[in-house]
Motif scaffolding. Sequence first.
Motif, PDB file in Angstrom:
ATOM      1  N   ILE A   1     -19.518  42.263   2.769  1.00 14.88           N
ATOM      2  CA  ILE A   1     -20.231  42.785   1.601  1.00 14.88           C
ATOM      3  C   ILE A   1     -19.436  42.405   0.369  1.00 14.88           C
ATOM      4  O   ILE A   1     -18.267  42.790   0.238  1.00 14.88           O
ATOM      5  N   TYR A   2     -20.052  41.609  -0.528  1.00 14.42           N
ATOM      6  CA  TYR A   2     -19.265  41.027  -1.615  1.00 14.42           C
ATOM      7  C   TYR A   2     -20.090  40.879  -2.880  1.00 14.42           C
ATOM      8  O   TYR A   2     -21.292  41.115  -2.885  1.00 14.42           O
ATOM      9  N   GLU A   3     -19.380  40.514  -3.945  1.00 10.65           N
ATOM     10  CA  GLU A   3     -20.050  40.430  -5.245  1.00 10.65           C
ATOM     11  C   GLU A   3     -20.629  39.032  -5.459  1.00 10.65           C
ATOM     12  O   GLU A   3     -20.684  38.231  -4.527  1.00 10.65           O
ATOM     13  N   ALA A   4     -21.051  38.746  -6.679  1.00  7.26           N
ATOM     14  CA  ALA A   4     -21.791  37.515  -6.950  1.00  7.26           C
ATOM     15  C   ALA A   4     -20.872  36.291  -7.006  1.00  7.26           C
ATOM     16  O   ALA A   4     -20.729  35.663  -8.054  1.00  7.26           O
ATOM     17  N   ARG A   5     -20.228  35.997  -5.868  1.00 11.28           N
ATOM     18  CA  ARG A   5     -19.325  34.855  -5.807  1.00 11.28           C
ATOM     19  C   ARG A   5     -19.676  33.974  -4.626  1.00 11.28           C
ATOM     20  O   ARG A   5     -19.276  34.226  -3.490  1.00 11.28           O
ATOM     21  N   PRO A   6     -20.422  32.888  -4.884  1.00  6.91           N
ATOM     22  CA  PRO A   6     -20.928  32.059  -3.782  1.00  6.91           C
ATOM     23  C   PRO A   6     -19.820  31.502  -2.889  1.00  6.91           C
ATOM     24  O   PRO A   6     -20.062  31.214  -1.712  1.00  6.91           O
TER      25      PRO A   6
ATOM     26  N   VAL B   1     -17.131  45.464  12.366  1.00  9.65           N
ATOM     27  CA  VAL B   1     -16.271  45.798  11.231  1.00  9.65           C
ATOM     28  C   VAL B   1     -16.956  45.360   9.934  1.00  9.65           C
ATOM     29  O   VAL B   1     -17.666  44.352   9.898  1.00  9.65           O
ATOM     30  N   LEU B   2     -16.770  46.152   8.900  1.00 10.70           N
ATOM     31  CA  LEU B   2     -17.274  45.793   7.573  1.00 10.70           C
ATOM     32  C   LEU B   2     -16.089  45.380   6.712  1.00 10.70           C
ATOM     33  O   LEU B   2     -15.047  46.047   6.718  1.00 10.70           O
ATOM     34  N   ILE B   3     -16.258  44.294   5.970  1.00  9.08           N
ATOM     35  CA  ILE B   3     -15.225  43.892   5.023  1.00  9.08           C
ATOM     36  C   ILE B   3     -15.838  43.839   3.633  1.00  9.08           C
ATOM     37  O   ILE B   3     -16.647  42.968   3.339  1.00  9.08           O
ATOM     38  N   PRO B   4     -15.502  44.806   2.776  1.00 12.55           N
ATOM     39  CA  PRO B   4     -15.978  44.757   1.404  1.00 12.55           C
ATOM     40  C   PRO B   4     -15.014  43.916   0.579  1.00 12.55           C
ATOM     41  O   PRO B   4     -13.790  44.018   0.734  1.00 12.55           O
ATOM     42  N   ARG B   5     -15.537  43.066  -0.268  1.00 11.23           N
ATOM     43  CA  ARG B   5     -14.662  42.270  -1.112  1.00 11.23           C
ATOM     44  C   ARG B   5     -15.214  42.275  -2.527  1.00 11.23           C
ATOM     45  O   ARG B   5     -16.335  41.815  -2.758  1.00 11.23           O
ATOM     46  N   GLY B   6     -14.437  42.824  -3.446  1.00 15.29           N
ATOM     47  CA  GLY B   6     -14.908  42.905  -4.822  1.00 15.29           C
ATOM     48  C   GLY B   6     -14.141  43.972  -5.566  1.00 15.29           C
ATOM     49  O   GLY B   6     -13.005  44.290  -5.208  1.00 15.29           O
ATOM     50  N   GLY B   7     -14.758  44.562  -6.573  1.00 16.03           N
ATOM     51  CA  GLY B   7     -14.086  45.569  -7.394  1.00 16.03           C
ATOM     52  C   GLY B   7     -14.037  46.932  -6.713  1.00 16.03           C
ATOM     53  O   GLY B   7     -14.581  47.131  -5.621  1.00 16.03           O
ATOM     54  N   GLY B   8     -13.369  47.859  -7.384  1.00 20.37           N
ATOM     55  CA  GLY B   8     -13.164  49.184  -6.838  1.00 20.37           C
ATOM     56  C   GLY B   8     -14.451  49.910  -6.503  1.00 20.37           C
ATOM     57  O   GLY B   8     -14.540  50.603  -5.476  1.00 20.37           O
ATOM     58  N   ALA B   9     -15.487  49.750  -7.339  1.00 24.56           N
ATOM     59  CA  ALA B   9     -16.732  50.488  -7.112  1.00 24.56           C
ATOM     60  C   ALA B   9     -17.384  50.043  -5.811  1.00 24.56           C
ATOM     61  O   ALA B   9     -17.822  50.862  -4.998  1.00 24.56           O
ATOM     62  N   LEU B  10     -17.419  48.734  -5.600  1.00 24.59           N
ATOM     63  CA  LEU B  10     -18.015  48.209  -4.373  1.00 24.59           C
ATOM     64  C   LEU B  10     -17.230  48.665  -3.151  1.00 24.59           C
ATOM     65  O   LEU B  10     -17.789  49.142  -2.153  1.00 24.59           O
TER      66      LEU B  10
END
Lengths: 420, 420
Positions: B126-131, B204-213
């Motif tokens: 789960i990540y932000e707008a980074r292709p 497993v979930l890996i979130p990558r991005g800012g603190g809110a995400l």
Amino acid sequence: MTLTIEKTDVKKQAMMAKKAAKTLSLLTTEQKNKALHKLADHLDANYQTILDENEKDLQRGREKGFEEAFMDRLSLTKERVEDFANGLRQVADLEDPTGKVVSDWTLENQLQVQKVTVPLGVIGMIYEARPNVTVDATGLALKSGNAIVLKGGSNAITSNKAIVDVMHDALEQTDIPKEAVQFINTTDREAANELFTMKEHIDVLIPRGGGALINAVVNNATVPVLETGVGNCHIYIDKEADVEKALNILINAKTDRPAVCNAAETVIIHEEWFNEHKDALTEKLAGYNVSIHGDEKVTAAIDGAKPAGEEDWANEYLSLDIAVKVVGNLDDAVDHIEQYGTKHSEAIVTENEETAKRFMTLVDAAALYHNASTRFTDGGALGFGAEIGISTQKLHARGPMGLPALTTIKYMMHGTGQIR
Amino acid sequence: MTLTIEKTDVKKQAMMAKKAAKTLSLLTTEQKNKALHKLADHLDANYQTILDENEKDLQRGREKGFEEAFMDRLSLTKERVEDFANGLRQVADLEDPTGKVVSDWTLENQLQVQKVTVPLGVIGMIYEARPNVTVDATGLALKSGNAIVLKGGSNAITSNKAIVDVMHDALEQTDIPKEAVQFINTTDREAANELFTMKEHIDVLIPRGGGALINAVVNNATVPVLETGVGNCHIYIDKEADVEKALNILINAKTDRPAVCNAAETVIIHEEWFNEHKDALTEKLAGYNVSIHGDEKVTAAIDGAKPAGEEDWANEYLSLDIAVKVVGNLDDAVDHIEQYGTKHSEAIVTENEETAKRFMTLVDAAALYHNASTRFTDGGALGFGAEIGISTQKLHARGPMGLPALTTIKYMMHGTGQIR
């Protein structure tokens, strides 16, 4: 008889544990071992006090009419207290899992990098009415440099309190601060639940007990959990299985100790093997008083077999009952295990190495057995020296957890002013 | 321009990934590497399609008036797509983290025990707008034998979809089933949230991005999470710190890339050093346009220093601002870091080895630095080859996570009929 409950402040206790963990992290292996021996000697010397307090729990248990097996686990004797003490001495003999350099290298700029094992910090141990866990978990925690917060089952609270009091007295004569062992002295469930969300003060929760206790922790904790225990284990008898091996393994896995997590609950049998050996199978199971619950093929072929439903496939019997399923091929066995297994221990009996390899690759579990009983999934049996539980999760630790499971790592960099 | 969203069925996608993961677990290293090279070649060959689709995201971004840094990260060029492809080729060159025998031994009864690394199964990213994450994460997942479910930020959805389409076309020419890469093609947040609780299908979930995400995932997921990222990092300048080293490390950690997680946010300074070197410190920080926020001693001593409050100590600036705190001893520095740090990267500058050792033992963080910049906490800088993120948790993986963080272990037992 009424039980006096002291007021406790769980958060304050967790904070004291965190502080004590810092002191602990600075101690040498020798200091920790000396303390473990002091704990052991003190338990031996004060067994009578512990037995006296244990009698109060037993008295309440008798009044409540608890079943025999429960009372047996709760009941302490001089010999059992000696076993606790000897367990601590054995933990003292084990290798210190902290301070080990897992790997180290030097960057081109001469920055030295070390990956070193360190204690987790504070362990929250949540368990049922088994006083042995109070001692075992404390020994493993202290040896690995961790503080521990103990929340045991209400029905053993007087025994546990007595054991912790003795350990606290002993710790005062050691370099380990007695605050490193915290005992939540209340039967109030809310107090235990407070531990679930104390991310700042508790580094990991370890639930040890039945499915209900484990699920309560897993589903409600925001503190990371080392999930232990439930084992819905299968034996798959392949078409190329040796008959004697298959029956011996099945009987051992089912009947040696039916109530433990590494006991078998379902046997999956290849159709060809089933058709050829169903009489031997039926006779063997009957000889050990095992009741058969089976799918349609099984109930059609075996007199007295009860029909198995969703409940039978999905749950642990923990008794002399077994679910029997007949499949046409290995992949159907794998699919059944994926659907109903708990990722604990799974076995295949076959003389075909390739078949065994495929089974062990495709089945997702902590322990996979080829031609051996699932009963070996146990820290003691595998030679770990001591175990804090058996992990059924995939992250951090999987299978029997010894001292290394109670550590994490730090990257330690030594430089001379390096910048990027 | 409106964005067309296809109906998706997240659960079905996760189940397909789980099934594909089984096929993947049977593949050899060579089969996986060949597939990664095929993906890379296909990205190179189809860069124009990807750029065309990327232009649609950029157009929407311009309409929404996104800031320049955001648009820069979103924007693709031929060179950037080539970098993606070369990243995949580098991952192909890395050692396969699965199938490694971590340890093996034989019990007295001749049962052979092997502890072997295996893929985790299905990774939810789960990540932000980074292709670039779409390609990087896919490469790392496939190399480690894992299927992956990708949920990227809405503002890059058209670019991500184009990239995944190209990768799917490529996978059809390989032994990896294309179902091993699942793309959640919706901007609906509910769809992403569905991933949070799919314990049966996602390992497993890996979130990558800012603190809110990251917090959204950590606080809502019942699937185990590999927590990455937020770094509120400190530099502690001891009384025995070399002035040049201290200032160089501070400036580098603060100003080299202020917006990244391993940048310094607070400098804690021993009172003696501060009193002696405050002019040099002020001059150096001014030379790099760094604004000072300080405690009372700092604001009293440095003209123009703003008073620092709870917000300053607790949060990442991610800008050319620094919080400055003066302490009387090392333990106060340790306590401050314990209170406000995020267990990411912490540095001490001192010529005293014992002081450094105490700091590095007491401070609880993934990476501890003695006389070096916190900026080295990075898979690339430390020579990991590739990283999926930087773990700030203690369980499973800590610090920069390379391929081994995407594996778990199995105990594989080979017997000849052993029972207990």
